[in-house]
Scaffold this motif. Structure first.
Motif, PDB file in Angstrom:
ATOM      1  N   THR A 155       1.234   5.714   2.148  1.00 22.98           N
ATOM      2  CA  THR A 155       2.155   5.845   1.014  1.00 22.98           C
ATOM      3  C   THR A 155       1.759   4.942  -0.139  1.00 22.98           C
ATOM      4  OG1 THR A 155       3.938   6.307   2.604  1.00 22.98           O
ATOM      5  CG2 THR A 155       4.612   5.748   0.355  1.00 22.98           C
ATOM      6  N   LEU A 260       6.604  12.041   5.602  1.00 23.56           N
ATOM      7  CA  LEU A 260       6.120  13.118   4.744  1.00 23.56           C
ATOM      8  C   LEU A 260       4.705  12.832   4.248  1.00 23.56           C
ATOM      9  CD1 LEU A 260       6.699  15.733   3.111  1.00 23.56           C
ATOM     10  CD2 LEU A 260       7.645  14.272   1.308  1.00 23.56           C
ATOM     11  N   GLU A 261       4.455  11.594   3.841  1.00 21.64           N
ATOM     12  CA  GLU A 261       3.131  11.211   3.356  1.00 21.64           C
ATOM     13  C   GLU A 261       2.091  11.364   4.469  1.00 21.64           C
ATOM     14  OE1 GLU A 261       2.112  10.333   0.386  1.00 21.64           O
ATOM     15  OE2 GLU A 261       3.759   9.448  -0.739  1.00 21.64           O
ATOM     16  N   SER A 264       1.431  15.058   5.318  1.00 23.14           N
ATOM     17  CA  SER A 264       0.637  15.754   4.298  1.00 23.14           C
ATOM     18  C   SER A 264      -0.854  15.543   4.543  1.00 23.14           C
ATOM     19  CB  SER A 264       1.022  15.274   2.896  1.00 23.14           C
ATOM     20  OG  SER A 264       0.606  13.935   2.661  1.00 23.14           O
ATOM     21  N   ILE A 267      -1.763  17.603   7.825  1.00 21.83           N
ATOM     22  CA  ILE A 267      -1.814  19.040   7.511  1.00 21.83           C
ATOM     23  C   ILE A 267      -3.053  19.373   6.697  1.00 21.83           C
ATOM     24  CG2 ILE A 267      -0.671  20.882   6.191  1.00 21.83           C
ATOM     25  CD1 ILE A 267       2.007  19.515   6.953  1.00 21.83           C
ATOM     26  N   GLN A 268      -3.371  18.521   5.714  1.00 21.50           N
ATOM     27  CA  GLN A 268      -4.532  18.763   4.854  1.00 21.50           C
ATOM     28  C   GLN A 268      -5.829  18.760   5.668  1.00 21.50           C
ATOM     29  OE1 GLN A 268      -4.434  19.749   1.818  1.00 21.50           O
ATOM     30  NE2 GLN A 268      -5.599  18.498   0.376  1.00 21.50           N
ATOM     31  N   ARG A 278      -7.467  23.950   1.435  1.00 17.92           N
ATOM     32  CA  ARG A 278      -6.546  22.821   1.348  1.00 17.92           C
ATOM     33  C   ARG A 278      -5.135  23.322   1.034  1.00 17.92           C
ATOM     34  NH1 ARG A 278     -11.418  20.858  -0.751  1.00 17.92           N
ATOM     35  NH2 ARG A 278     -12.054  18.817   0.109  1.00 17.92           N
ATOM     36  N   PHE A 280      -2.664  21.214  -0.010  1.00 20.83           N
ATOM     37  CA  PHE A 280      -2.247  20.440  -1.185  1.00 20.83           C
ATOM     38  C   PHE A 280      -3.449  20.241  -2.111  1.00 20.83           C
ATOM     39  CE2 PHE A 280       0.157  18.945   2.545  1.00 20.83           C
ATOM     40  CZ  PHE A 280       1.446  19.301   2.159  1.00 20.83           C
ATOM     41  N   ALA A 283      -4.316  14.985  -0.938  1.00 23.40           N
ATOM     42  CA  ALA A 283      -3.446  14.242  -0.024  1.00 23.40           C
ATOM     43  C   ALA A 283      -3.823  12.762  -0.086  1.00 23.40           C
ATOM     44  CB  ALA A 283      -3.606  14.779   1.398  1.00 23.40           C
ATOM     45  N   PRO A 284      -2.844  11.873   0.152  1.00 18.22           N
ATOM     46  CA  PRO A 284      -1.424  12.071   0.462  1.00 18.22           C
ATOM     47  C   PRO A 284      -0.668  12.794  -0.665  1.00 18.22           C
ATOM     48  CG  PRO A 284      -2.088   9.801   0.928  1.00 18.22           C
ATOM     49  CD  PRO A 284      -3.191  10.425   0.155  1.00 18.22           C
ATOM     50  N   ILE A 285       0.522  13.234  -0.354  1.00 20.82           N
ATOM     51  CA  ILE A 285       1.235  14.190  -1.190  1.00 20.82           C
ATOM     52  C   ILE A 285       1.604  13.655  -2.573  1.00 20.82           C
ATOM     53  CG2 ILE A 285       3.560  13.625  -0.377  1.00 20.82           C
ATOM     54  CD1 ILE A 285       4.053  16.720  -0.256  1.00 20.82           C
ATOM     55  N   HIS A 288      -0.769  14.960  -4.931  1.00 14.18           N
ATOM     56  CA  HIS A 288      -0.557  16.391  -5.187  1.00 14.18           C
ATOM     57  C   HIS A 288       0.351  16.584  -6.399  1.00 14.18           C
ATOM     58  CE1 HIS A 288       0.348  20.642  -4.327  1.00 14.18           C
ATOM     59  NE2 HIS A 288       1.623  20.330  -4.483  1.00 14.18           N
TER      60      HIS A 288
END
Length: 321
Positions: A155, A260-261, A264, A267-268, A278, A280, A283-285, A288
């Motif tokens: 984060t 969430l961070e 992300s 997932i990426q 990708r 996003f 990443a981190p979001i 984005h």
């Protein structure tokens, strides 16, 4: 720090283009400032006979030491590749595992002999129910602490982005620790009583105070970054307090922004490896949203709002039973 580090923290070449211009030359290791204020406050006002205090303090300082070594390598080599990620995670697991074992022993020491097994059960939000995990309790809670440290680390990418949600989470768990450690309030709210946990409210309060001091210098445009020294230490502190007060699952809500961070990034990476695409823009979001056109201050303040709302949702679990 500016004099010692010269060029400051290396900035990722593949990051948002504006960061290469606006953040180059900014010193790192600001976590030392946080840890100094935090440590002095705890030693002055904490109950130093309380084993929970020493356990959380040990996790915070040892995670900070791991992060410091990582920052030192990055600055000295002028590369964003620092400490070996595998070695770092192994050290974090060892520290967290030792803390979890100690916390379980301390909690079990206040239970009747017939109920010692309760120390290895996972408390569920919204109810007094617990799930017996046995030895898996050690594995799960160790992952909680290590995951918390690394989620805060992910984060920490924009000026002021990590420190305020950390203070919000620390303040929230300071309140929770006082509730679960005070028999009158714990019985009234039907939460599991944790003898001695109320003293962790002092630890969390010290964290909020140290965070405010650091924010003075980390407010945009940042004069210093907390670095891994700060982010790993702060994440480890929040994670270990959550385990100590038996609110591990509530941590996923209160620290939802950190989750969430981290998600992300996961997932990426998975999406790119499996499909070559990708999800996003970056990443981190938080990056984005920067690439979507949000200004840095918009991202930071909106993420603060999200962190505050999630903290309120987490606190609601104390009453909704």
């Amino acid at each position: 720090m500016r004099l010692k580090q010269g060029k400051g923290q290396p900035i990722r070449e593949d990051g948002p283009p504006n960061q290469l211009l606006t953040k180059r030359g900014t010193p790192t290791m600001g976590g030392l400032m946080i840890l100094a204020g935090f440590l002095i406050a705890v030693l002055l006002w904490g109950n130093l006979t309380n084993r929970y205090v020493w356990t959380v303090l040990a996790v915070t300082l040892l995670f900070g030491a791991i992060g410091f070594y990582d920052d030192y390598l990055k600055v000295s080599k002028q590369s964003h590749k620092g400490f070996s990620s595998k070695a770092r995670v192994i050290l974090e697991l060892l520290v967290a595992g030792g803390a979890v074992y100690t916390i379980a022993r301390v909690y079990g020491s206040h239970l009747p002999a017939a109920q010692v097994g309760e120390a290895l059960r996972l408390a569920m939000p919204f109810t007094m129910a617990t799930i017996p995990l046995g030895l898996m309790y050690y594995v799960f809670t160790t992952i909680v602490i290590v995951g918390s440290g690394n989620a805060v680390n992910l984060t920490d990418g924009l000026d002021g982005l990590a420190i305020v949600p950390v203070m919000i989470a620390a303040g929230t768990f300071g309140f929770i620790s006082y509730i679960v450690g005070t028999p009158l309030f714990a019985n009234y709210l039907q939460v599991h009583l944790v003898w001695g946990a109320a003293e962790l409210s002092v630890v969390c309060g010290a964290m909020v105070g140290a965070g405010l001091g650091f924010l003075w210098f980390n407010a945009p445009p940042a004069q210093i970054f907390m670095g891994d020294t700060g982010s790993l230490a702060l994440g480890g502190l929040i994670g270990s307090v959550a385990v100590a007060v038996r609110h591990e699952l509530v941590l996923a809500v209160v620290g939802g922004l950190f989750v969430l961070e981290a998600l992300s990034v996961i997932i990426q990476v998975i999406s790119y490896k499996l499909t070559g695409k990708r999800v996003f823009k970056m990443a981190p979001i938080h990056h984005h949203f920067e690439l979507l056109g949000w200004t840095e201050s918009q991202v930071v303040i909106r993420f603060w709002i999200i962190a505050f709302v999630l903290a309120l949702v987490g606190l609601s679990t104390l009453k909704l039973r």
